[in-house]
Design an enzyme around this catalytic site. Structure first.
Site, PDB file in Angstrom:
ATOM      1  N   ASP A  13       0.831  -1.201   0.000  1.00 45.94           N
ATOM      2  CA  ASP A  13       0.000   0.000   0.000  1.00 45.94           C
ATOM      3  C   ASP A  13       0.867   1.253   0.000  1.00 45.94           C
ATOM      4  OD1 ASP A  13       1.063  -0.107   2.565  1.00 45.94           O
ATOM      5  OD2 ASP A  13      -0.843  -0.297   3.592  1.00 45.94           O
ATOM      6  N   ASN A  24      -7.587  -0.389  14.124  1.00 42.80           N
ATOM      7  CA  ASN A  24      -8.992  -0.595  13.762  1.00 42.80           C
ATOM      8  C   ASN A  24      -9.196  -1.914  13.013  1.00 42.80           C
ATOM      9  OD1 ASN A  24      -7.748   0.023  11.365  1.00 42.80           O
ATOM     10  ND2 ASN A  24      -8.999   1.819  10.894  1.00 42.80           N
ATOM     11  N   HIS A  61      -7.487  -2.833  10.307  1.00 38.33           N
ATOM     12  CA  HIS A  61      -7.238  -2.777   8.865  1.00 38.33           C
ATOM     13  C   HIS A  61      -6.008  -3.598   8.479  1.00 38.33           C
ATOM     14  CE1 HIS A  61      -4.545   1.140   8.915  1.00 38.33           C
ATOM     15  NE2 HIS A  61      -3.830   0.070   9.177  1.00 38.33           N
ATOM     16  N   GLU A  79      -9.665  -0.631   4.916  1.00 40.61           N
ATOM     17  CA  GLU A  79     -10.223  -0.044   6.123  1.00 40.61           C
ATOM     18  C   GLU A  79     -11.558  -0.688   6.496  1.00 40.61           C
ATOM     19  OE1 GLU A  79      -8.310   1.774   7.780  1.00 40.61           O
ATOM     20  OE2 GLU A  79      -7.554   3.551   6.786  1.00 40.61           O
TER      21      GLU A  79
END
Length: 240
Positions: free
Chosen positions: A66, A136, A138, A143
């Site tokens: 990413d 979170n 991810h 996400e």
């Protein structure tokens, strides 16, 4: 499956053992290593094994996981800058043309996603992928709320990701998007390791382990993959 190690270094060495085993039987394997803080020890050990001849990277291929949209190699803290400075530039014999990484500054991001997809497809998919896990849940920039059937795509950053991203950069940056391999490509990888270390990751590891697969916690999708493992140190695994 979750494997717990006494220390973060032991977990990193276990990851390197998997890479070493893979490249001993498939010299031109396609590998993906996440950026960020968690994989740094793994990168250091891969470099050490490369320099001692323990692992041969001369025919290996790498694809980026990413990148922050708007950032490139020149920005310290970008995924690309981290991977090149800490890993790619230090591996003995690694061919630069064997590395395919997202350009966060590309004018046409859809075209950039297609370029990455084609590189992965041409290599027959990813042989080994090392992922970190966000606070979170991810994976890469997949996400909460992500679709499971996507390849490389552009993502609107989650509020939690925006809150923690300052640790990577020397100054505040107005970043709102990421570009990432998709869950479809990740789940299709032949071997998946999610690495988590430190007490700050204990709660999200517990939540991931105890929750059925859901888009709201992308890491739970790893339960759908028989070839996925969680490697945690005692701190990150203290609640499970």
């Amino acid at each position: 499956m979750l494997k717990k190690f006494k220390t973060d270094l032991a977990a990193a060495n276990a990851v390197c053992d998997r890479v070493e085993t893979l490249l001993s039987v498939k010299k031109d394997a396609l590998i993906c290593i996440a950026g960020g803080d968690t994989p740094l020890q793994t990168m250091q050990e891969l470099v050490r094994r490369s320099k001692t001849g323990q692992i041969d990277f001369r025919e290996a291929y790498f694809v980026g996981l990413d990148e922050w949209v708007g950032l490139g190699l020149e920005t310290p803290g970008s995924c690309r800058a981290t991977l090149f400075s800490q890993l790619f530039d230090k591996l003995i014999g690694l061919k630069k043309e064997h590395i395919c990484f997202f350009d966060g500054k590309a004018e046409d991001l859809a075209e950039e996603c297609d370029r990455i997809d084609q590189f992965v497809d041409k290599r027959g998919g990813i042989d080994f992928i090392l992922l970190g896990i966000g606070m979170n849940g991810h994976l890469g920039f997949n996400e909460p709320g992500v679709q499971i059937d996507l390849n490389a795509h552009v993502v609107e950053l989650d509020s939690v990701t925006k809150q923690v991203m300052s640790k990577y950069f020397e100054k505040d940056l107005p970043l709102t998007q990421g570009i990432s391999l998709g869950m479809k490509q990740i789940l299709a990888s032949k071997e998946i390791v999610v690495l988590a270390t430190g007490t700050k990751k204990a709660e999200i590891i517990q939540l991931t382990v105890e929750t059925e697969p859901t888009p709201q916690i992308p890491a739970t999708f790893m339960k759908k993959a028989k070839n996925a493992q969680f490697f945690v140190d005692e701190a990150a695994g203290s609640l499970v």
